[in-house]
Design an enzyme around this catalytic site. Structure first.
Site, PDB file in Angstrom:
ATOM      1  N   ASN A   5    -104.821 -54.248  64.941  1.00 22.16           N
ATOM      2  CA  ASN A   5    -104.081 -53.649  63.818  1.00 22.16           C
ATOM      3  C   ASN A   5    -103.955 -52.155  64.099  1.00 22.16           C
ATOM      4  O   ASN A   5    -104.926 -51.411  64.012  1.00 22.16           O
ATOM      5  CB  ASN A   5    -104.866 -53.891  62.522  1.00 22.16           C
ATOM      6  CG  ASN A   5    -104.276 -53.159  61.338  1.00 22.16           C
ATOM      7  OD1 ASN A   5    -103.119 -52.720  61.374  1.00 22.16           O
ATOM      8  ND2 ASN A   5    -105.053 -53.022  60.267  1.00 22.16           N
ATOM      9  N   HIS A  49    -104.846 -56.369  53.416  1.00 20.48           N
ATOM     10  CA  HIS A  49    -105.816 -55.469  54.065  1.00 20.48           C
ATOM     11  C   HIS A  49    -106.422 -54.540  53.014  1.00 20.48           C
ATOM     12  O   HIS A  49    -105.735 -54.123  52.078  1.00 20.48           O
ATOM     13  CB  HIS A  49    -105.110 -54.655  55.149  1.00 20.48           C
ATOM     14  CG  HIS A  49    -106.052 -53.911  56.039  1.00 20.48           C
ATOM     15  ND1 HIS A  49    -106.651 -52.735  55.660  1.00 20.48           N
ATOM     16  CD2 HIS A  49    -106.534 -54.202  57.274  1.00 20.48           C
ATOM     17  CE1 HIS A  49    -107.450 -52.329  56.634  1.00 20.48           C
ATOM     18  NE2 HIS A  49    -107.401 -53.189  57.631  1.00 20.48           N
ATOM     19  N   GLU A  86    -107.025 -51.515  52.983  1.00 19.04           N
ATOM     20  CA  GLU A  86    -106.307 -50.241  52.788  1.00 19.04           C
ATOM     21  C   GLU A  86    -105.100 -50.442  51.874  1.00 19.04           C
ATOM     22  O   GLU A  86    -104.740 -49.554  51.101  1.00 19.04           O
ATOM     23  CB  GLU A  86    -105.908 -49.654  54.158  1.00 19.04           C
ATOM     24  CG  GLU A  86    -107.124 -49.094  54.883  1.00 19.04           C
ATOM     25  CD  GLU A  86    -107.040 -49.088  56.398  1.00 19.04           C
ATOM     26  OE1 GLU A  86    -105.936 -49.246  56.949  1.00 19.04           O
ATOM     27  OE2 GLU A  86    -108.103 -48.920  57.028  1.00 19.04           O
ATOM     28  N   LYS A 102    -102.334 -49.944  62.452  1.00 19.21           N
ATOM     29  CA  LYS A 102    -102.162 -49.111  61.242  1.00 19.21           C
ATOM     30  C   LYS A 102    -100.982 -48.144  61.444  1.00 19.21           C
ATOM     31  O   LYS A 102    -100.020 -48.501  62.123  1.00 19.21           O
ATOM     32  CB  LYS A 102    -103.465 -48.382  60.910  1.00 19.21           C
ATOM     33  CG  LYS A 102    -104.664 -49.326  60.925  1.00 19.21           C
ATOM     34  CD  LYS A 102    -105.891 -48.730  60.325  1.00 19.21           C
ATOM     35  CE  LYS A 102    -107.054 -49.681  60.529  1.00 19.21           C
ATOM     36  NZ  LYS A 102    -108.209 -49.358  59.738  1.00 19.21           N
ATOM     37  N   SER A 112    -115.125 -52.142  62.605  1.00 17.70           N
ATOM     38  CA  SER A 112    -115.810 -51.426  63.692  1.00 17.70           C
ATOM     39  C   SER A 112    -116.207 -52.336  64.860  1.00 17.70           C
ATOM     40  O   SER A 112    -117.294 -52.199  65.421  1.00 17.70           O
ATOM     41  CB  SER A 112    -117.019 -50.658  63.136  1.00 17.70           C
ATOM     42  OG  SER A 112    -116.567 -49.663  62.231  1.00 17.70           O
ATOM     43  N   GLY A 134    -113.449 -48.837  60.072  1.00 12.17           N
ATOM     44  CA  GLY A 134    -113.228 -47.464  60.535  1.00 12.17           C
ATOM     45  C   GLY A 134    -114.436 -46.550  60.397  1.00 12.17           C
ATOM     46  O   GLY A 134    -114.305 -45.337  60.524  1.00 12.17           O
ATOM     47  N   GLU A 180    -113.433 -58.785  56.261  1.00  7.72           N
ATOM     48  CA  GLU A 180    -113.505 -57.369  56.603  1.00  7.72           C
ATOM     49  C   GLU A 180    -114.300 -56.612  55.536  1.00  7.72           C
ATOM     50  O   GLU A 180    -113.720 -56.166  54.529  1.00  7.72           O
ATOM     51  CB  GLU A 180    -112.093 -56.783  56.696  1.00  7.72           C
ATOM     52  CG  GLU A 180    -111.271 -57.355  57.818  1.00  7.72           C
ATOM     53  CD  GLU A 180    -110.354 -56.299  58.425  1.00  7.72           C
ATOM     54  OE1 GLU A 180    -110.408 -56.102  59.629  1.00  7.72           O
ATOM     55  OE2 GLU A 180    -109.621 -55.647  57.665  1.00  7.72           O
TER      56      GLU A 180
HETATM   57  C1  PEP Z   1    -109.024 -52.849  60.437  1.00  8.05           C
HETATM   58  O1  PEP Z   1    -108.169 -51.999  60.412  1.00  8.05           O
HETATM   59  O2  PEP Z   1    -108.800 -53.937  59.939  1.00  8.05           O
HETATM   60  C2  PEP Z   1    -110.299 -52.541  61.082  1.00  8.05           C
HETATM   61  C3  PEP Z   1    -111.221 -53.466  61.098  1.00  8.05           C
HETATM   62  O3  PEP Z   1    -110.450 -51.289  61.628  1.00  8.05           O
HETATM   63  P1  PEP Z   1    -111.650 -50.803  62.603  1.00  8.05           P
HETATM   64  O4  PEP Z   1    -111.751 -51.829  63.703  1.00  8.05           O
HETATM   65  O5  PEP Z   1    -111.211 -49.478  63.102  1.00  8.05           O
HETATM   66  O6  PEP Z   1    -112.882 -50.750  61.784  1.00  8.05           O
END
Ligand code: PEP
Length: 260
Positions: free
Chosen positions: A9, A97, A99, A11, A215, A175, A169
């Protein structure tokens, strides 16, 4: 065994030309096709076309989008529909997601409409669910996951649910550099599978892919995938660099070829 799925992803990162250059290099460097793993990249909308042009029809990399609207067309300024994504070669779409939920106020009723529209147009939705740190700390993780899953899939037939991939998630892991431990992820995946069995059926729950996201790095992917509960990963930061994407892909391909 369920086919593993690795989704990058991106973003709001990479212009159309940067994305095309990345996809070109990634195509050249990904390990040989492995039947046990699928790879998806989800660039911003503005880069879907340039990436689609780079990916040949037989490419091991598939295209995904980061969101979509539920109507097919009309007066919805700023939105993008499932037919538009299909036309650009998308096979997957990430929905719900965290976000989108926290920054843009998205809630389960709109996520549910988006999933329905994606399935209607032959896109494979990746439904993201996850608890906040406060919810984990007060012991409500299982309830939160079960509720998010039920609300997002309420009214769906078993066949429709079978077309959905779920991404667990935890918000506190996205992040932050602080991944869930494999044990925490496995426990959450078991909860999600139980909720899927209650919402659809045991057979659908056992056939549904559940990804972990938060992460993920080349260092922790092997441990996460060592459980048969974890069918792949939704990855943000580590998929923005060809080197780390390729390393993750190599680890997952090796793990799947020896039946992990
Ligand atoms: C995500 O954007 O869904 C995500 C898991 O980001 P990251 O791997 O940077 O934590």
């Amino acid at each position: 065994m369920r086919t593993a799925l690795i989704v990058g992803n991106w973003k709001m990162n990479k212009t159309a030309s940067e994305a095309a250059a990345f996809a070109r290099e990634l195509s050249q460097r990904l390990p040989g096709t492995s039947t046990g793993v699928e790879f998806v990249i989800a660039p911003p909308f503005t880069a879907l076309e340039s990436v689609h042009r780079v990916l040949s029809p037989g490419s091991p990399i598939q295209l995904g989008a980061q969101d979509m609207f539920w109507e097919d067309h009309g007066a919805y300024t700023g939105e993008v529909s499932a037919p538009m994504l299909k036309d650009l070669g998308c096979r997957y779409v990430i929905l719900g997601h965290s976000e989108r939920r926290t920054l843009f106020g998205e809630q389960s009723d709109s996520i549910q409409k988006k999933i329905r529209a994606a399935l209607k147009h032959g896109l494979r939705p990746i439904l993201c669910i996850g608890e906040s740190l406060a919810q984990r700390d007060n012991g409500s993780t299982d309830d939160v996951l079960t509720q998010q899953l039920r609300e997002s899939l309420s009214g769906f037939t078993g066949d429709a649910i079978a077309g959905v991939t779920v991404a667990y998630e935890p918000i506190w892991a996205i992040g932050t550099g602080k991944s869930a431990t494999t044990e925490q992820a496995v426990a959450a995946h078991r909860t999600i599978r139980r909720a899927l069995a209650a919402t659809a059926s045991a057979a659908i729950a056992s056939g549904t892919r559940i990804l972990y996201g938060g992460s993920v790095t080349p260092q922790n992917i092997e441990s996460l995938l060592s459980s048969d509960q974890i069918d792949g990963a939704l990855i943000g930061g580590a998929c923005l660099h060809v080197e780390s994407f390729v390393t993750i892909a190599a680890v997952v391909s090796a793990a799947r070829s020896i039946g992990v």
